[in-house]
Design an enzyme around this catalytic site. Structure first.
Site: not given
Ligand code: IMP
Ligand code: MG
Length: 189
Positions: A42, A99, A102, A130, A151-152, A158, A164
């Site tokens: 989302k 969004d 990470d 990040k 964490f933002v 969210d 959101r």
């Molecule tokens: P990744 O697969 O670890 O790159 O994570 C991506 C997903 O983790 C994003 O689409 C977000 O939904 C969630 N996420 C990662 N960091 C944050 C944050 O700081 N705030 C909110 N959601 C986050």
């Molecule tokens: Mg999320």
């Protein structure tokens, strides 16, 4: 500023300026191509809707749902809840929009899925990056802002499903984080 935020990292005007720049880059990259913007639900819905309205070339919009964070800030198992239809993907040039980048697991997995579904080309675009959190080698082709390892929330991002709708991006106060965590665990029992 929302009372649950400890501080704001990106205000509305900063976000607008960053998205204007990003949209111009994306427009040049995809001019003359069959573009499908694939918004990862989302979290990217706010970003994707602002971004596409600044891209003046023909495009189609599709959605994919991925969840990796369950109710907190720790990365969990990634599940794909639905995928776009084959005709939204096959032979088309995709811009996969999320969004935040990470660990990189979500975008890495989704890019592979889209190519396996027959996309001609997949580029990736994130609102936030990040880089310090990366668990695998993956970089986005386009990104609006780089953020440090915090964490933002807000602008689609969210915490336990909340925040959101904030128009800015900020960091939660620890008390707010604890309150939302307590409310979401009691709701589940
Ligand atoms: P990744 O697969 O670890 O790159 O994570 C991506 C997903 O983790 C994003 O689409 C977000 O939904 C969630 N996420 C990662 N960091 C944050 C944050 O700081 N705030 C909110 N959601 C986050
Ligand atoms: Mg999320």
């Amino acid at each position: 500023m929302h009372e649950d935020l400890a501080h704001v990292l990106l205000d509305e005007e900063t976000i607008r300026t960053g998205i204007d720049r990003l949209a111009a880059e994306v427009t040049e990259e995809f001019r003359g191509k069959d573009l499908t913007v694939v918004s990862v639900l989302k979290g990217s819905c706010v970003f994707a809707s602002d971004l596409i309205r600044r891209i003046p070339i023909p495009l189609e919009l599709a959605f994919v749902a991925a969840s990796s964070y369950r109710d907190g800030t720790e990365s969990g198992h990634l599940s794909l809840d639905f995928l776009p239809a084959g005709n939204e993907i096959q032979g088309r040039c995709l811009l996969l929009v999320d969004d935040i980048l990470d660990t990189g697991r979500t975008m890495h997995r989704l890019k592979a899925e889209m190519l396996a579904m027959g996309a001609a080309e997949v580029r990736t675009c994130v609102f936030l990056d990040k880089p310090s959190r990366r668990a695998l080698e993956f970089e986005a082709d386009f990104r609006a802002f780089e953020v440090e390892d915090l964490f933002v929330v807000g602008y689609g991002l969210d915490f336990a499903g909340r925040y959101r709708n904030l128009p800015c991006v900020g960091v939660l106060r620890p008390e707010a984080q604890a309150r939302v965590t307590a409310a979401s665990s009691s709701a589940k029992v």
